[in-house]
Scaffold this active site. Structure first.
Site, PDB file in Angstrom:
ATOM      1  N   LYS A  62       0.577  -1.100   0.228  1.00 24.10           N
ATOM      2  CA  LYS A  62      -0.010   0.287  -0.070  1.00 24.10           C
ATOM      3  C   LYS A  62       0.912   1.796  -0.144  1.00 24.10           C
ATOM      4  O   LYS A  62       0.114   2.162  -0.690  1.00 24.10           O
ATOM      5  CB  LYS A  62      -0.861   0.005   1.312  1.00 24.10           C
ATOM      6  CG  LYS A  62      -2.170  -1.330   1.387  1.00 24.10           C
ATOM      7  CD  LYS A  62      -2.622  -1.229   2.760  1.00 24.10           C
ATOM      8  CE  LYS A  62      -3.901  -2.247   2.198  1.00 24.10           C
ATOM      9  NZ  LYS A  62      -4.314  -3.145   3.812  1.00 24.10           N
ATOM     10  N   GLN A 106      -4.642  -1.183   9.822  1.00 24.59           N
ATOM     11  CA  GLN A 106      -4.188  -2.237   8.942  1.00 24.59           C
ATOM     12  C   GLN A 106      -4.896  -3.834   9.557  1.00 24.59           C
ATOM     13  O   GLN A 106      -5.162  -3.639  11.241  1.00 24.59           O
ATOM     14  CB  GLN A 106      -2.711  -2.909   8.706  1.00 24.59           C
ATOM     15  CG  GLN A 106      -3.325  -4.719   7.871  1.00 24.59           C
ATOM     16  CD  GLN A 106      -3.031  -4.685   6.422  1.00 24.59           C
ATOM     17  OE1 GLN A 106      -3.573  -3.755   5.628  1.00 24.59           O
ATOM     18  NE2 GLN A 106      -4.113  -5.479   6.031  1.00 24.59           N
ATOM     19  N   ASP A 129     -11.321   3.385   4.179  1.00 23.80           N
ATOM     20  CA  ASP A 129     -11.141   1.303   4.493  1.00 23.80           C
ATOM     21  C   ASP A 129     -13.102   1.409   3.998  1.00 23.80           C
ATOM     22  O   ASP A 129     -13.387   0.289   3.542  1.00 23.80           O
ATOM     23  CB  ASP A 129     -11.045   0.523   5.737  1.00 23.80           C
ATOM     24  CG  ASP A 129      -9.607   0.313   5.641  1.00 23.80           C
ATOM     25  OD1 ASP A 129      -9.363  -0.500   3.634  1.00 23.80           O
ATOM     26  OD2 ASP A 129      -8.653   0.155   6.353  1.00 23.80           O
TER      27      ASP A 129
HETATM   28  N1  GUN Z   1      -7.265  -6.762   6.642  1.00 21.05           N
HETATM   29  C1  GUN Z   1      -7.474  -7.505   5.644  1.00 21.05           C
HETATM   30  N2  GUN Z   1      -8.190  -6.472   4.089  1.00 21.05           N
HETATM   31  C2  GUN Z   1      -7.996  -5.104   5.022  1.00 21.05           C
HETATM   32  C3  GUN Z   1      -8.378  -4.544   4.294  1.00 21.05           C
HETATM   33  O1  GUN Z   1      -9.375  -4.389   2.889  1.00 21.05           O
HETATM   34  N3  GUN Z   1      -7.992  -2.851   5.188  1.00 21.05           N
HETATM   35  C4  GUN Z   1      -7.507  -3.766   6.196  1.00 21.05           C
HETATM   36  N4  GUN Z   1      -7.512  -2.311   7.198  1.00 21.05           N
HETATM   37  N5  GUN Z   1      -7.472  -4.269   7.208  1.00 21.05           N
HETATM   38  C5  GUN Z   1      -7.423  -5.748   5.879  1.00 21.05           C
END
Ligand code: GUN
Length: 316
Positions: A62, A106, A129
């Site tokens: 990311k 995350q 998100d």
């Molecule tokens: N963990 C697995 N997928 C995601 C996601 O799309 N966003 C976040 N913040 N954590 C994750």
């Protein structure tokens, strides 16, 4: 149902890379335009707590992609002993900073931290998100909102691959807050007939076999077999599972197992989706690969969401 001619040779591969690259190109152009016309550089802050190796890989990807597209990014890697209060304090600081457009924490978080409380602490206008209850509610009302990245990426992949959604029967296996439920909302908005299945669903194969679009998001390697798939259906595999056992890889990949066995020998594991690849290839019309499918779109959509949040928050 008659099996279409085009799939007798096996399902068409719906690769994520061409669509993810197209989205990233669009985002990069928009980032350049914002800099040129408004002197604005959107900023994404990614927060990770603890030492989960998979999370570290996702977060690095990311941050790297943000830099590639010209976004500003900041990465906070906090130790696993971080308390909920400390994390909430960091979020409060990020909420207050005018230069921060997107905040992503995350998941999963360490067990001692209440995930719901943390997600609710993020300013909804910076919630790239789409996990804040306010944004979840707005999504379910069909309002224009920043939608969770993986479901939004799946919809982009389907639409840009000319898969008809209106009137189609879509079946999602898995009812998570991150994928299953928000994807159901997005497909419903596009006039699909949506069913969500889960661990208590009776006659699962009977339900999934009705689907023109079948989405597997359950977290079990190779769980969706040929018998679950309507011939010619579009199958979207959201799973990311590590398989370390050679016999299991042989069973999953059949005559295409050699490369996977090499990967296991070299790295100790190969990544497998929730769909049984050898069986699905024979029955599906279109199938996303793992790796190289939906995962690439998740990151691309995070970039798109960050730019959208920046524009909205700054009234552009
Ligand atoms: N963990 C697995 N997928 C995601 C996601 O799309 N966003 C976040 N913040 N954590 C994750």
């Amino acid at each position: 149902m008659k099996i279409p001619e085009s799939i007798i040779e096996g399902a068409e591969v719906l690769a994520g890379a061409p669509v993810a690259d197209e989205i990233k190109r669009e985002v990069k152009e928009e980032v350049a335009r914002l800099a040129r016309e408004h002197g604005v550089r959107p900023c994404l802050v990614v927060v990770r707590v603890g030492e989960d190796p998979a999370s570290a890989v996702y977060v690095n990807s990311k941050v790297r992609t943000s830099e590639e597209l010209g976004l500003h990014s900041e990465h906070h890697a906090l130790p696993s002993e971080t308390t909920e209060a400390e994390l909430l304090e960091l979020i409060a600081g990020l909420n207050a900073r005018d230069d921060v457009d997107g905040i992503l924490v995350q998941l999963p978080l360490p067990h001692a931290i209440d995930e719901a409380r943390v997600l609710e602490a993020i300013d909804p206008s910076k919630d790239v998100d789409g996990f804040h209850p306010m944004n979840v509610g707005r999504l379910s009302l069909g309002q224009n909102v920043i939608a969770p990245c993986t479901p939004a990426g799946i919809v982009e992949l389907l639409e840009r691959s000319q898969v008809e959604l209106s009137g189609a029967r879509a079946c999602i296996v898995g009812r998570s807050h991150i994928v299953g439920k928000p994807l159901a909302q997005l497909l419903l908005q596009r006039d699909a007939t949506v069913t969500i299945c889960h661990s208590r669903t009776r006659d699962l194969a009977g339900v999934t076999r009705e689907a023109d679009i079948l989405v597997a998001a359950i977290g079990r390697a190779g769980f969706i077999r040929g018998e679950h798939i309507k011939p010619g259906a579009t199958v979207i595999d959201v799973g990311i599972n590590r398989v370390t056992d050679e016999a299991a890889a042989r069973e999953l990949f059949g005559d295409e197992a050699d490369k996977r066995l090499e990967t296991i020998a070299r790295r100790g594991a190969t990544i497998v989706g929730d769909v049984h690849p050898a069986e699905a290839r024979r029955v599906a019309g279109k199938l996303t690969p793992v790796p190289g499918g939906v995962g690439l779109l998740t990151v691309a959509m995070l970039m798109k969401n960050t730019v959208a949040a920046a524009k909205r928050r700054r009234g552009l």
